[in-house]
Design a protein around this motif. Sequence first.
Motif, mmCIF file in Angstrom:
data_model
loop_
_atom_site.group_PDB
_atom_site.id
_atom_site.type_symbol
_atom_site.label_atom_id
_atom_site.label_comp_id
_atom_site.label_asym_id
_atom_site.label_seq_id
_atom_site.Cartn_x
_atom_site.Cartn_y
_atom_site.Cartn_z
ATOM 1 N N PHE A 190 0.809 -1.221 0.000
ATOM 2 C CA PHE A 190 0.000 0.000 0.000
ATOM 3 C C PHE A 190 0.842 1.270 0.000
ATOM 4 O O PHE A 190 0.311 2.363 0.192
ATOM 5 C CB PHE A 190 -0.912 -0.001 1.248
ATOM 6 C CG PHE A 190 -1.626 -1.307 1.454
ATOM 7 C CD1 PHE A 190 -2.613 -1.718 0.567
ATOM 8 C CD2 PHE A 190 -1.301 -2.141 2.519
ATOM 9 C CE1 PHE A 190 -3.259 -2.927 0.739
ATOM 10 C CE2 PHE A 190 -1.945 -3.357 2.701
ATOM 11 C CZ PHE A 190 -2.928 -3.747 1.803
ATOM 12 N N ALA A 192 2.796 2.428 2.144
ATOM 13 C CA ALA A 192 2.618 3.117 3.415
ATOM 14 C C ALA A 192 3.954 3.642 3.934
ATOM 15 O O ALA A 192 5.006 3.029 3.732
ATOM 16 C CB ALA A 192 1.998 2.174 4.444
ATOM 17 N N GLN A 197 -0.040 4.019 9.033
ATOM 18 C CA GLN A 197 -0.595 4.145 7.685
ATOM 19 C C GLN A 197 -0.801 2.773 7.046
ATOM 20 O O GLN A 197 -1.787 2.549 6.326
ATOM 21 C CB GLN A 197 0.348 4.993 6.825
ATOM 22 C CG GLN A 197 -0.279 5.522 5.547
ATOM 23 C CD GLN A 197 0.625 6.501 4.835
ATOM 24 O OE1 GLN A 197 1.613 6.106 4.213
ATOM 25 N NE2 GLN A 197 0.297 7.786 4.924
ATOM 26 N N GLU A 198 0.114 1.846 7.332
ATOM 27 C CA GLU A 198 -0.040 0.482 6.825
ATOM 28 C C GLU A 198 -1.331 -0.136 7.353
ATOM 29 O O GLU A 198 -2.086 -0.772 6.600
ATOM 30 C CB GLU A 198 1.159 -0.366 7.239
ATOM 31 C CG GLU A 198 1.114 -1.803 6.759
ATOM 32 C CD GLU A 198 1.398 -1.979 5.278
ATOM 33 O OE1 GLU A 198 1.338 -3.128 4.805
ATOM 34 O OE2 GLU A 198 1.686 -0.979 4.584
ATOM 35 N N GLU A 200 -4.059 1.436 8.458
ATOM 36 C CA GLU A 200 -5.217 2.138 7.892
ATOM 37 C C GLU A 200 -5.486 1.690 6.456
ATOM 38 O O GLU A 200 -6.632 1.400 6.085
ATOM 39 C CB GLU A 200 -4.954 3.645 7.944
ATOM 40 C CG GLU A 200 -6.060 4.492 7.353
ATOM 41 C CD GLU A 200 -5.704 5.985 7.318
ATOM 42 O OE1 GLU A 200 -6.529 6.769 6.829
ATOM 43 O OE2 GLU A 200 -4.603 6.346 7.775
ATOM 44 N N ARG A 201 -4.423 1.604 5.664
ATOM 45 C CA ARG A 201 -4.604 1.252 4.248
ATOM 46 C C ARG A 201 -4.929 -0.229 4.063
ATOM 47 O O ARG A 201 -5.691 -0.598 3.153
ATOM 48 C CB ARG A 201 -3.357 1.656 3.468
ATOM 49 C CG ARG A 201 -3.164 3.164 3.416
ATOM 50 C CD ARG A 201 -1.952 3.581 2.605
ATOM 51 N NE ARG A 201 -1.835 5.040 2.575
ATOM 52 C CZ ARG A 201 -0.911 5.707 1.879
ATOM 53 N NH1 ARG A 201 -0.019 5.036 1.155
ATOM 54 N NH2 ARG A 201 -0.863 7.027 1.910
ATOM 55 N N HIS A 205 -8.270 -1.558 2.264
ATOM 56 C CA HIS A 205 -8.195 -2.548 1.188
ATOM 57 C C HIS A 205 -9.109 -3.735 1.474
ATOM 58 O O HIS A 205 -9.873 -4.176 0.599
ATOM 59 C CB HIS A 205 -6.746 -3.009 1.042
ATOM 60 C CG HIS A 205 -6.559 -4.300 0.313
ATOM 61 N ND1 HIS A 205 -6.813 -4.440 -1.039
ATOM 62 C CD2 HIS A 205 -6.147 -5.526 0.745
ATOM 63 C CE1 HIS A 205 -6.562 -5.689 -1.411
ATOM 64 N NE2 HIS A 205 -6.162 -6.360 -0.341
#
Length: 457
Positions: A190, A192, A197-198, A200-201, A205
């Motif tokens: 992602f 990130a 952030q990893e 969240e993404r 997904h």
Amino acid sequence: MTTASPSPAAPDPQRGAAVKAADRAHVFHSWSAQELIDPLAVAGAEGSWFWDYDGNRYLDFASQLVNTNIGHQHPKVVAAIQEQAGRLATLAPGFAVDVRSEAARLIAELTPGDLDKVFFTNGGAEAVENAVRMARLHTGRHKVLSAYRSYHGATAAAINLTGDPRRWPSDTGAAGVVHFWGPCAYRSAFHAADEAQECERALAHLADVIAFEGPQTIAAIVLETVVGTAGVLIPPAGYLAGVRELCDRYGIVFVLDEVMAGFGRTGRWFAADHWGVVPDLLTFAKGVNSGYVPLGGVAISEKIAATFATRAYPGGLTYSGHPLACAAAVATITAMREERIVEHAAEIGERVLGPGLREIAERHPCVGEVRGLGVFWALDLVKDKETREPLVPYNAAGADNAPMADFAAACKRRGLWPFVNMNRTHVVPPCTITEAEAKEGLAVLDEALSAADAHCR
């Protein structure tokens, strides 16, 4: 842990040659081209060690297949199996048996939340197989979601759920399985910038996959709490809770696969305990009795157990809850409690393995990342620390895998048995490993990694 280092019996190369000859004549080995393998003939094992007939000792940094959590030949477990064999060696699963009931009670006492019913299997793959069946029957839906970076077993449904290349030769393409990308900040799908952030993404997904597959068609999401063979991937804070929320929102069964991560491996009884997340179904095997007698199972929530209160569950195994296996489980859990083995695993990871591996990483250009918990660690080996290019290509074989083969051979020459998978070496000794043994193994790893450094740019 203060176990003394064992001493093997006198070497007997002639006996070793006979054992290997019989193996080569009659044993068909898993995951292998039969004429290209050369199995080590093992004469004995004790604690964190095993040895061959030539007198060579190996420190077991693989716990065999990451399952001898309590070490080799623990006397209390061996004695329990012997006692049970003398009293009641086997009985069909339809009977109530004291040792089976006690094993189930102890497991239910340890599992999180209301996972208070236990369906016994012979191992982890069958546990996953039955968890998927339960989820499909409970929901009346057919699809199951699982991550690409995963391994769930080699039976029909479990191999399709598996994400790694062992799935490919047996992939039917029509098993109702949909794969998605789980979080892996070091090799993010992602792009990130950090763990938050990893997380969240990865959750966004997964939410998209659910939406596009149709929530009303999805029976279950199956995840390894900590991804094992595919990399010892620790989920970022909030990820498992986010998956739990998605499952609750859409009526999807949340299955945590703790076959490898459970029973002390991460320094907790179950890896889920690190994040306070309760699944609907939890699969286990391996460490439940350190593999002394094959045993696995599914711990079942009250909600799913109620589905089969007056409706027959259409599944079963001749050896479900085998008395010898259950006796080994009772003895294992009891010994782990009495000897504080889970607490020891947490301490040895925090105080010895983690710091030691991070120091090693600083000295070697081939070590890209160190990650882990308890006695569950991985070194991600790379050609270049800046680009993070793996030391060998994905699913490398033959000459392409030479750097990892050189590293593994260097370990074995020095008396360390490593766990190697693709471009990683996993540090997964028994939960009972002593501080001295852990440091001895780290010193060997430090030396052996020079063989991998030679392939770096």
